[in-house]
Write an enzyme that holds these catalytic residues in place. Structure first.
Site, PDB file in Angstrom:
ATOM      1  N   CYS A   1       0.830  -1.209   0.000  1.00 27.11           N
ATOM      2  CA  CYS A   1       0.000   0.000   0.000  1.00 27.11           C
ATOM      3  C   CYS A   1       0.864   1.259   0.000  1.00 27.11           C
ATOM      4  O   CYS A   1       0.473   2.290  -0.555  1.00 27.11           O
ATOM      5  CB  CYS A   1      -0.949  -0.014   1.197  1.00 27.11           C
ATOM      6  SG  CYS A   1      -0.118  -0.209   2.791  1.00 27.11           S
TER       7      CYS A   1
ATOM      8  N   HIS B   1      -1.613   0.981   7.475  1.00 27.68           N
ATOM      9  CA  HIS B   1      -2.049   1.003   6.071  1.00 27.68           C
ATOM     10  C   HIS B   1      -1.902   2.424   5.531  1.00 27.68           C
ATOM     11  O   HIS B   1      -2.164   3.400   6.242  1.00 27.68           O
ATOM     12  CB  HIS B   1      -3.502   0.537   5.973  1.00 27.68           C
ATOM     13  CG  HIS B   1      -4.041   0.583   4.572  1.00 27.68           C
ATOM     14  ND1 HIS B   1      -3.589  -0.256   3.581  1.00 27.68           N
ATOM     15  CD2 HIS B   1      -4.992   1.373   4.008  1.00 27.68           C
ATOM     16  CE1 HIS B   1      -4.245   0.018   2.459  1.00 27.68           C
ATOM     17  NE2 HIS B   1      -5.081   0.999   2.690  1.00 27.68           N
TER      18      HIS B   1
END
Length: 1241
Positions: free
Chosen positions: A50, A305
């Site tokens: 990510c 994330h």
């Protein structure tokens, strides 16, 4: 029991492929989904990439970077096709980055893959699963690109766009000499901790000056002496694109751990950098920067994330929030209604239908039916090919339609009910469009009208997901666990050319345009194929010319391939289309053609309803994949009339008759034949066909379960019932008995008697002979055979004397060859719980009767010292009588013995304390093992308790016999002869064994203390009253639970039979309440790693049991300020101290109302007797609570663990233990992020 249903003796039952169920179709691989309404592509996450996806999207939406990369052609970079050529210089990283950007801009897919790019980095699959820092990646990726582009026209790409200069200056206060040093930067790192926002951080870095004065002077090179000076930094050169990294992660040196700074940190959409620059005389426009990307981190310092907020500078995306999209659709709908109507719009039609409904919501299936009634055509036929399934279409327009939570009902939102008026010819909102030569799927996304403020729309790109956001949503990322981590600004002067606005093809090389066009064409082809495959159904056409009808069902007269024709057709087509397809397949057909649903049954093929209604779709009439369809004239097959429908289904029955022994095979005594009857056949017709004169029919009441023996007789009054009405189905069994066999049947009750039990055999081994090798025989028996009959049969088979029958018994033999307890001779095989085929031993000795018990017993639980003996006693015998018989047989005497059960560890377990109770009452079973144990049991209600004397030991300084006294403990267990010096216990305490007492369970704790004082070793102690004694249970060789309340009975404490108690003398009386906690506190000796003698501290926890409350209590005990002490709890089993944290933080009012964590819960588990170490910060500022004895104890534990590990390793290497493996827990090493680049210099 009945074997295969399709045996050769019943060969007329069809066994072709359609009788074995439907074949699963191979699923066509789904092509990637098209872009959603934003017209922007996301990037797939490979597991932990990510951070990479967020940075790549930022670079893509930096048009100047993107176009500079696209300007490098194959003549400079090479081509990917030349990668494997040995002498070719192919710059793979920029080539793969070009290709990825082209896919993100032009390829009609929801998300692109970065697999090729990460492979060009040299990353393995493990690297793609690891999480890394995006700030680190930004620097490494730029370095890799610079290296890859050496010798090309793009060698200065990174420096041209991102390079800036900071100058650090030191000015001498005396001679005004200026010493300066330049630093290059590609990104600026700014502090977050203690700073309100970006402007304040830049002000501190580039405006505030640092002064050298007093003791901190600067040596001036011009003056050649220490002088006062000022130090400052300024931005000398500003790059076109300014990257700012926020220092969110810090290290707490007190706690020795990393943490994430989540405080509020503001940053502006536009920023003027003039105050921070060295040169300030230029126009304001030279210093203005606009925010265009914010990389956001969600999570903590050890994982999380990344996603990114990006401003669409070139207006490549379709930015529409839900409420704004509602207005645009309404406006577009009204405008298109006034224009010429070209194609029908399902949106308007559906809105019109729902607006006329009184109910708020109607079922989705009902909506499809109303559409069919209103327009004369179904959704599947008119709209599905273009717009997809109805339910999915409704879900794609949430701004107009409101679906129920389960998705089964739909309604129109209130705003649309008032605004909409139905147009009988709905107008399409979108017209097919082709933009810039690349085909786009505009069926779901209308073209976005140009906004007045062009290029100011923001999107949230979260891996594969892309959605529009408002500019004010950026403020939500100022603080919290999900907050901004990197900021990207572009100069306000940078303007985009008009031809780049909304044009994703701008400046893309021709070879990439051609590649993307070809890829889009291939995608459309695959989606069409997938749509066809997903909606295609395979039908099996059975041709009547290839079938014959007999035994109540249709059977192929030819082979399966010749009788059945497979046809694939789209489920959205009509029955008329199917009929035409069948005609084309058959090429010729005479007369009427009737299509009937067919179903393969065990008896053969059976026909059901006729398919009619040529205008109906195949999906609408319920045709599923793999359906069987019979093609015929609707009347007869091969000249035979065929009965159709469920009322004429053929049923296969298993017809059983009595057979001779073993005629039906092992374990059976039935012969079996299968017959077919229509389910409408009456039992009278069945009787006439199967049963002879005077015969009867029985059915298995357990249905098709042939193992059950619940047989029932069909009576005369049942003969009018049909096979279906009495519940006979395929595979059910019926038993036919002739007149001479009916003596086994109780016709009145309908029950079948003894012979129904399966005949099998048991093995018997002769242990009565003198031969070295015992013989085996097989004895035929049923589960109702009596054990005495089996024994006599075995004696005859072994050719032994008949007199042996009264002197022998049968004993089951276990898997390891041990003889188990004899089986009573009056037991049946079923009552003895023997399985067919079990091994029995014929042994000397009389078998016990059903009222007798065969028991094993031994003296003491050590099998090596005492052999296991056997005895037979009456189950009504008492425990005392049984004990006397066992003592007599083992040659023991006296009354100082008792019996115990043998537990699962093969040790003496629960005592049989009720001497007068019978063995049956105590649930002593046949084959149990009892242990004769020395010693008398206490009378009922009495406890026999070992007593230990607990007293403080003399305190020793560290270093004095520290090896012999770990934490100051030596256990003097004289009676047990156990020394536990190496065991972790309470420091400063000695335990001496005092003896045993016998006391009633109803006695009080005070009575126990009084009786303890009568023990010989306790009489030396001067104790005036029992209240001067403190009682503890002994738990793991340490004082355990504190027994409080002298008036409480011992039975209330639930001490158990194996409890041990230690007594501690006190200097004063004590009577602790239920909410008072007894702790042992000890003050650390300043300058030494040791503690003074411990003191008892009573702490009232009725109000709260928190760390702060305990600190206050300890501080008042030692008369010290609360903030001048540190406290920790000691864990003796681990030789560790756990500080009780006293730091506080600002918390919300709502959280403050919650009850603070109690020290009695994890991780402290505070209880009576725990040791609390205290540090006086006024005299000792060290926060290390450990002692030398702790170091020795940990070292001993470490040595013990090493020895155990070494022992396990030796066992693994030992060939005697080949399968034993060491349990290993893999640890992930911390690997630095790197990108491999070739040499191009």
């Amino acid at each position: 029991m009945f074997g295969d249903l399709f045996e050769e003796d019943f060969s007329f039952i069809s066994n072709n492929h359609y009788g074995k169920g439907k074949k699963s179709k191979p699923r066509v691989s789904e092509p990637p989904a098209p872009r959603d309404f934003t017209n922007l592509s996301g990037i797939k996450n490979q597991g932990g990439t990510c951070y990479l996806n967020s940075l790549l999207q930022t670079l893509l939406f930096t048009p100047e970077f993107r176009e500079a990369l696209f300007s490098l052609g194959p003549e400079e970079l090479g081509t990917l096709d030349d990668t494997r050529k040995p002498d070719a210089k192919v710059r793979i990283i920029p080539l793969q980055l070009q290709r990825l950007f082209a896919q993100l801009l032009l390829l009609d897919q929801q998300a692109a893959s970065t697999t090729d790019l990460t492979e060009s980095f040299g990353w393995s699959g493990h690297e793609e699963m690891r999480q890394h820092d995006v700030q680190e990646l930004n620097r490494i990726l730029f370095s890799a690109l610079e290296t890859s582009l050496v010798g090309t026209s793009g060698h200065d790409l990174i420096n041209r766009l991102y390079h800036g200069i900071v100058v650090n200056q030191i000015v001498c206060k005396e001679c005004k000499n200026v010493s300066e040093r330049q630093e290059d930067f590609l990104d600026l790192t700014v502090a977050v901790k203690g700073v309100a926002g970006l402007e304040e951080a830049l002000w501190n870095m580039y405006v505030e000056e640092e002064y050298f004065e007093n003791d901190n002077l600067y040596r001036c090179g011009a003056c050649d002496k220490l002088v006062e000076a000022s130090k400052s930094a300024k931005l000398r050169k500003l790059p076109p694109f300014l990257t700012i990294s926020l220092l969110r992660f810090n290290f707490d040196f007190e706690k020795c751990e990393r943490y994430k700074e989540t405080s509020c940190y503001t940053f502006p959409i536009q920023i003027n950098l003039r105050p921070f620059c060295e040169q300030t005389e230029m126009d304001d426009s030279e210093y203005m920067y606009e925010l265009f990307s914010v990389i956001i981190h969600k999570g903590g310092c050890y994982g999380g994330h990344y996603h990114v907020y990006i401003r669409d500078v070139d207006e490549l995306g379709n930015w529409q929030l839900q409420e704004e999209e509602d207005g645009l659709i309404e406006e577009k709908d009204l405008r298109d209604t006034e224009n010429a109507k070209e194609t029908e719009n399902p949106l308007a039609v559906l809105k019109g239908i729902l607006s006329e409904e009184e109910a708020k919501q109607i079922p989705v299936d009902q909506l499809g039916q109303k559409l069919l009634e209103k327009k004369g055509v179904s959704w599947n036929k008119k709209y599905r090919k273009q717009y997809g399934a109805l339910r999915k279409y409704l879900q794609n327009h949430p701004q107009i339609f409101q679906l129920s939570p389960d998705g089964n009902k739909v309604g129109l939102k209130e705003t649309h009910k008032l605004l909409f008026k139905l147009d009988s010819h709905g107008q399409n909102l979108q017209s097919p469009s082709q933009k810039n030569g690349v085909q786009w799927n505009y069926e779901k996304n209308p073209p976005r009208p140009r906004a007045a403020s062009a290029g100011c729309h923001w999107f949230d790109l979260n891996d594969s997901k892309v959605q529009p956001i408002k500019e004010k949503d950026i403020e939500k990322q100022f603080q919290g666990k999900e907050s901004a981590y990197m900021l990207f600004y572009r100069k306000a002067q940078l303007k985009r050319p008009p031809e780049a606005c909304g044009n994703p093809r701008y400046q893309i090389p021709e070879h990439l345009l051609n590649e993307m066009n070809a890829a889009n064409t291939e995608l459309q082809k695959k989606r069409a194929e997938c749509d066809s495959a997903n909606n295609g159904i395979d039908l099996h056409l059975h041709l009547s010319s290839c079938y014959k009808f007999h035994n109540g069902a249709l059977h192929p007269s030819l082979s399966c391939k010749e009788s059945v024709v497979d046809l694939t057709i789209d489920r959205r087509k009509t029955l008329g289309d199917l009929r035409q397809a069948v005609l084309q397949v058959l090429e010729s057909w005479e007369g009427d053609m009737v299509l009937s649903m067919a179903k393969p049954l065990p008896a053969g093929l059976h026909l059901y309803q006729v398919l009619d209604g040529d205008e109906l779709t195949l999906d609408g009439i319920g045709l599923a994949d793999g359906a069987d369809i019979f093609v015929w004239n609707g009347k007869e097959v091969g000249g035979t009339k065929v009965l159709t429908g469920p009322e004429h289904e053929p049923v296969v029955l298993n017809v059983l008759r009595l057979a001779e022994h073993n005629e039906g095979g092992k374990g059976q005594h039935f012969s079996e034949v299968q017959h077919v009857f229509p389910c409408s056949t009456s039992l009278g017709q069945l009787h006439s066909a199967l049963a002879p004169a005077g015969g009867i029919i029985l059915r298995n009441g357990s249905g098709a379960d042939t193992e059950a023996k619940n047989w029932q007789v069909f009576h005369e009054e049942d003969m009018k019932e049909t096979i279906q009405s009495v519940g006979l189905r395929d595979g059910c069994s019926v038993l036919i008995l002739d007149s001479h066999d009916q003596s086994f049947v109780n016709v009145a009750s309908g029950n079948l008697t003894a012979f129904t039990y399966d005949i099998s055999w048991l093995q018997v081994k002769n242990f009565c002979g003198v031969e070295e090798e015992a013989k085996h025989v097989k004895i035929t028996a049923t589960i109702e055979t009596v054990m005495s009959d089996i024994k006599m049969k075995a004696i005859r088979e072994f050719q032994l004397q008949e007199e042996l029958g009264n002197k022998s018994c049968l004993r089951p033999v276990s898997g390891n060859g041990k003889l188990l307890s004899p089986v009573p001779e009056d037991y049946t095989v079923k009552e003895a719980e023997l399985k067919m085929g079990s091994l029995l031993g014929l042994c000397h000795g009389k078998a016990p009767t059903s009222t007798q018990l065969f028991l094993y017993f031994m003296v003491g639980s050590d099998q090596n010292c005492s052999p296991e003996m056997e005895i037979v006693v009456e189950e009504t015998a008492s425990v005392k009588e049984c004990l006397n018989l066992m003592l007599e047989k083992s040659g023991l005497s006296g009354d100082n013995w008792h019996l115990r059960r043998l537990d699962w560890c093969y040790e003496a377990g629960e005592a049989l304390s009720q001497q007068n109770a019978t063995l049956k009452e105590l649930n002593v079973c046949r084959g149990d093992t009892l242990v004769i144990t020395e010693g008398k049991l206490p009378e009922k209600g009495f406890l026999k308790i070992p007593i230990w004397w607990l007293k403080p030991s003399s305190h020793k300084k560290h270093g004095e016999n520290a090896q012999d006294q770990v934490n100051g403990i030596t256990w003097k267990m004289e009676a047990l002869q156990v020394s536990a010096a190496a065991e972790p216990t309470h420091p400063g305490l000695d335990l001496c064994y005092a003896g045993r007492i016998e006391i009633a369970g109803e006695a009080s704790l005070e009575d126990l203390k009084m009786q303890v004082l009568t023990l010989p070793c306790c009489q030396e102690q001067v104790v005036p009253l029992p209240s001067f004694l403190r009682a503890w249970t002994v738990d793991s060789r340490r004082p355990g639970n504190l027994l409080r309340d002298n008036k409480r009975t011992l039975s209330d404490y639930r001490l158990g039979a194996s409890v041990e108690i230690c007594i501690e003398p006190l200097q004063e009386e004590e009577n602790l309440g239920p909410h008072e906690l007894l702790l042992r506190v000890q003050m650390g000796i300043p300058g030494e790693r040791d503690y003074s003698s411990s003191r008892d501290l009573v702490w009232d926890i009725s109000k709260e049991c928190t760390a702060w409350a305990l600190r206050q209590r300890v501080a008042s005990h030692y008369c010290l300020p609360v903030d001048k002490i540190e406290i920790a709890k000691y864990f003796p089993e681990r030789f560790e101290w756990l500080p009780l944290s006293s730091w506080t933080q600002q918390i919300s009012k709502r959280k403050r109302r919650k009850k603070q964590a109690s020290l009695q819960s994890a991780p402290y588990h505070l209880k009576d007797g725990d040791i609390i170490g205290v540090k006086n910060l006024l005299l000792d500022d060290t926060k290390d609570f450990s002692t030398v004895r702790d170091d020795i104890g940990k070292e001993k534990q470490r040595q013990l663990a090493l020895e155990k590990r070494k022992s396990r390793q030796e066992r693994v290497q030992d060939p005697l233990f080949p399968d034993e493996k060491l349990p290993t827990k893999p640890r992930k090493p911390e690997v630095a992020l790197s990108i491999n680049v070739g040499v191009f210099r």
